[in-house]
Scaffold this motif. Structure first.
Motif, PDB file in Angstrom:
ATOM      1  N   ARG A 263       0.811  -1.213   0.000  1.00  0.00           N
ATOM      2  CA  ARG A 263       0.000   0.000   0.000  1.00  0.00           C
ATOM      3  C   ARG A 263       0.846   1.266   0.000  1.00  0.00           C
ATOM      4  O   ARG A 263       0.353   2.344  -0.319  1.00  0.00           O
ATOM      5  N   GLU A 264       2.104   1.127   0.371  1.00  0.00           N
ATOM      6  CA  GLU A 264       2.989   2.287   0.457  1.00  0.00           C
ATOM      7  C   GLU A 264       3.788   2.516  -0.828  1.00  0.00           C
ATOM      8  O   GLU A 264       4.513   3.502  -0.938  1.00  0.00           O
ATOM      9  N   ARG A 265       3.689   1.615  -1.782  1.00  0.00           N
ATOM     10  CA  ARG A 265       4.474   1.752  -3.011  1.00  0.00           C
ATOM     11  C   ARG A 265       3.814   2.750  -3.965  1.00  0.00           C
ATOM     12  O   ARG A 265       2.592   2.761  -4.108  1.00  0.00           O
ATOM     13  N   PRO A 266       4.609   3.551  -4.645  1.00  0.00           N
ATOM     14  CA  PRO A 266       4.035   4.483  -5.624  1.00  0.00           C
ATOM     15  C   PRO A 266       3.579   3.737  -6.868  1.00  0.00           C
ATOM     16  O   PRO A 266       4.064   2.643  -7.173  1.00  0.00           O
ATOM     17  N   SER A 267       2.652   4.319  -7.587  1.00  0.00           N
ATOM     18  CA  SER A 267       2.250   3.759  -8.874  1.00  0.00           C
ATOM     19  C   SER A 267       3.344   4.057  -9.890  1.00  0.00           C
ATOM     20  O   SER A 267       4.195   4.928  -9.676  1.00  0.00           O
ATOM     21  N   MET A 268       3.325   3.358 -11.021  1.00  0.00           N
ATOM     22  CA  MET A 268       4.318   3.633 -12.050  1.00  0.00           C
ATOM     23  C   MET A 268       4.076   4.998 -12.688  1.00  0.00           C
ATOM     24  O   MET A 268       5.007   5.625 -13.181  1.00  0.00           O
ATOM     25  N   ARG A 269       2.858   5.473 -12.663  1.00  0.00           N
ATOM     26  CA  ARG A 269       2.593   6.830 -13.152  1.00  0.00           C
ATOM     27  C   ARG A 269       3.299   7.852 -12.272  1.00  0.00           C
ATOM     28  O   ARG A 269       3.926   8.802 -12.771  1.00  0.00           O
ATOM     29  N   ALA A 270       3.223   7.653 -10.958  1.00  0.00           N
ATOM     30  CA  ALA A 270       3.925   8.546 -10.031  1.00  0.00           C
ATOM     31  C   ALA A 270       5.434   8.407 -10.198  1.00  0.00           C
ATOM     32  O   ALA A 270       6.174   9.392 -10.112  1.00  0.00           O
ATOM     33  N   ALA A 271       5.896   7.179 -10.452  1.00  0.00           N
ATOM     34  CA  ALA A 271       7.329   6.946 -10.631  1.00  0.00           C
ATOM     35  C   ALA A 271       7.880   7.726 -11.821  1.00  0.00           C
ATOM     36  O   ALA A 271       8.958   8.326 -11.747  1.00  0.00           O
ATOM     37  N   VAL A 272       7.136   7.724 -12.919  1.00  0.00           N
ATOM     38  CA  VAL A 272       7.561   8.466 -14.112  1.00  0.00           C
ATOM     39  C   VAL A 272       7.652   9.961 -13.807  1.00  0.00           C
ATOM     40  O   VAL A 272       8.591  10.640 -14.233  1.00  0.00           O
ATOM     41  N   GLN A 273       6.703  10.483 -13.060  1.00  0.00           N
ATOM     42  CA  GLN A 273       6.708  11.906 -12.702  1.00  0.00           C
ATOM     43  C   GLN A 273       7.916  12.247 -11.837  1.00  0.00           C
ATOM     44  O   GLN A 273       8.549  13.292 -12.018  1.00  0.00           O
ATOM     45  N   VAL A 274       8.248  11.357 -10.908  1.00  0.00           N
ATOM     46  CA  VAL A 274       9.412  11.587 -10.042  1.00  0.00           C
ATOM     47  C   VAL A 274      10.696  11.600 -10.870  1.00  0.00           C
ATOM     48  O   VAL A 274      11.539  12.496 -10.722  1.00  0.00           O
ATOM     49  N   LEU A 275      10.854  10.631 -11.743  1.00  0.00           N
ATOM     50  CA  LEU A 275      12.079  10.535 -12.541  1.00  0.00           C
ATOM     51  C   LEU A 275      12.234  11.715 -13.491  1.00  0.00           C
ATOM     52  O   LEU A 275      13.349  12.131 -13.807  1.00  0.00           O
ATOM     53  N   ALA A 276      11.106  12.268 -13.941  1.00  0.00           N
ATOM     54  CA  ALA A 276      11.148  13.421 -14.836  1.00  0.00           C
ATOM     55  C   ALA A 276      11.376  14.726 -14.081  1.00  0.00           C
ATOM     56  O   ALA A 276      11.540  15.788 -14.695  1.00  0.00           O
ATOM     57  N   GLY A 277      11.378  14.650 -12.754  1.00  0.00           N
ATOM     58  CA  GLY A 277      11.575  15.845 -11.940  1.00  0.00           C
ATOM     59  C   GLY A 277      10.311  16.640 -11.725  1.00  0.00           C
ATOM     60  O   GLY A 277      10.352  17.760 -11.211  1.00  0.00           O
ATOM     61  N   GLY A 278       9.170  16.068 -12.095  1.00  0.00           N
ATOM     62  CA  GLY A 278       7.908  16.771 -11.953  1.00  0.00           C
ATOM     63  C   GLY A 278       7.228  16.550 -10.627  1.00  0.00           C
ATOM     64  O   GLY A 278       6.175  17.145 -10.350  1.00  0.00           O
TER      65      GLY A 278
END
Length: 332
Positions: A263-278
């Motif tokens: 339940r604490e893991r981010p979604s892959m959509r959130a992961a992409v946003q993090v990696l892009a610096g957004g």
């Protein structure tokens, strides 16, 4: 049933000729479900990778993998996915035809003695390329989970299933374990047996037999840590030439994806946003969180799993824990 409106259906003779009768000289690699050969299709004027799926009279596993792979990726189109060109089901043979990538799979560059094999040296995996590979696989998983017409769980994210194109772009492949989850709100797929490569599998998989968006995210976390720092040789190759902000984002995100509580893991959509610096990378806890199943605790239980050992789960004296008493875990 295989969807007829997808990749090209090839005849067995054409693929046999393309691979010089599946010559050992054309062998590119061998996996859990079959052997891959280099082929050349004259009518298309292109080199391809031909996977000859293992079949057995005693099991339908090979055929199930074949149908799953064709159906799951036949209509997918993404720059970070390996393209399925065609297939063949003839004379008892199951064959899959993919794009061919001369650079091969990522694991060979991360771990193999590249100079001995004639492949590019590990020093060519600069930080910029490593970060691009991490971002590429994250983008591929985000597309599978949220961007395609059907939600797809890959179930076997790992370095050996990531191919590299000429520009070191990541291409996620091997959909033999992938499963489609329809868009009716379902987020998981139940199986009778634990599937995947154990080093990349989330702890809860051994209890539930389920693949989920969270188990794919966990595997991605392991993968990201692996690519970021594959070996001491990689550290020497980078020689301090990396972006500290990118490195921090990648490590924090990977740790969040590997959180014991799904339940604490981010979604892959959130992961992409993090990696892009957004978006901000999640802050890891100061103390490694324990694995408890089910999340939220409960009475202490003892469970024994084949090839894993005895596991104790639940809460006891206000301290929750899971203990593995055996490490006899092997890969797929």
């Amino acid at each position: 049933m295989i969807d007829a409106h997808g990749p090209v259906r090839f005849g067995f003779r054409e693929l046999r000729n393309a691979t010089a009768n599946f010559s050992s000289d054309r062998k590119l690699g061998r996996g859990g479900f079959g052997t891959v050969y280099l082929g050349y299709l004259k009518r298309m004027g292109m080199e391809v990778a031909v996977k000859r799926v293992m079949t057995s009279a005693n099991t339908s596993r090979g055929e199930q993998e074949f149908i799953a792979e064709v159906n799951s990726i036949s209509k997918l189109s993404h720059r970070n996915l390996v393209k399925l060109i065609g297939w063949c089901h003839e004379r008892g043979e199951l064959l899959l035809v993919y794009e061919y990538f001369p650079m091969g799979s990522l694991d060979k560059l991360l771990y193999a003695d590249a100079r001995a094999s004639g492949a590019p040296a590990p020093e060519e995996l600069t930080w910029e390329r490593r970060y691009g590979i991490i971002c590429g696989v994250a983008s591929a998983l985000e597309y599978l989970h949220h961007g395609s017409s059907k939600r797809i769980l890959h179930r076997d994210v790992k370095a050996s299933n990531v191919m590299l194109d000429g520009g070191y772009g990541a291409r996620l492949g091997d959909f033999g374990l992938a499963r489609v989850v329809q868009r009716d709100g379902a987020t998981h797929h139940s199986t009778r047996a634990v599937a995947g490569t154990r080093a990349y599998m989330a702890h809860e998989s051994f209890f539930t037999g389920r693949a989920s968006l969270g188990t794919d995210a966990y595997a991605f976390g392991v993968f990201a840590l692996e690519v970021g720092r594959a070996s001491d040789a990689a550290d020497a190759a980078l020689d301090g030439a990396f972006d500290p902000a990118e490195a921090e984002r990648a490590v924090k995100l990977a740790l969040a994806c590997c959180h014991p509580n799904p339940r604490e893991r981010p979604s892959m959509r959130a992961a992409v946003q993090v990696l892009a610096g957004g978006a901000q990378a999640p802050e890891p806890p100061l103390v490694k969180p324990p694995f408890v199943w089910p999340p939220g605790g409960g009475l202490q239980q003892e469970i024994e799993l084949a090839r894993v050992g005895v596991l104790f789960t639940g809460a006891r004296a206000q301290s929750s824990f899971c203990l593995m008493t055996s490490s006899s875990i092997s890969g797929r």
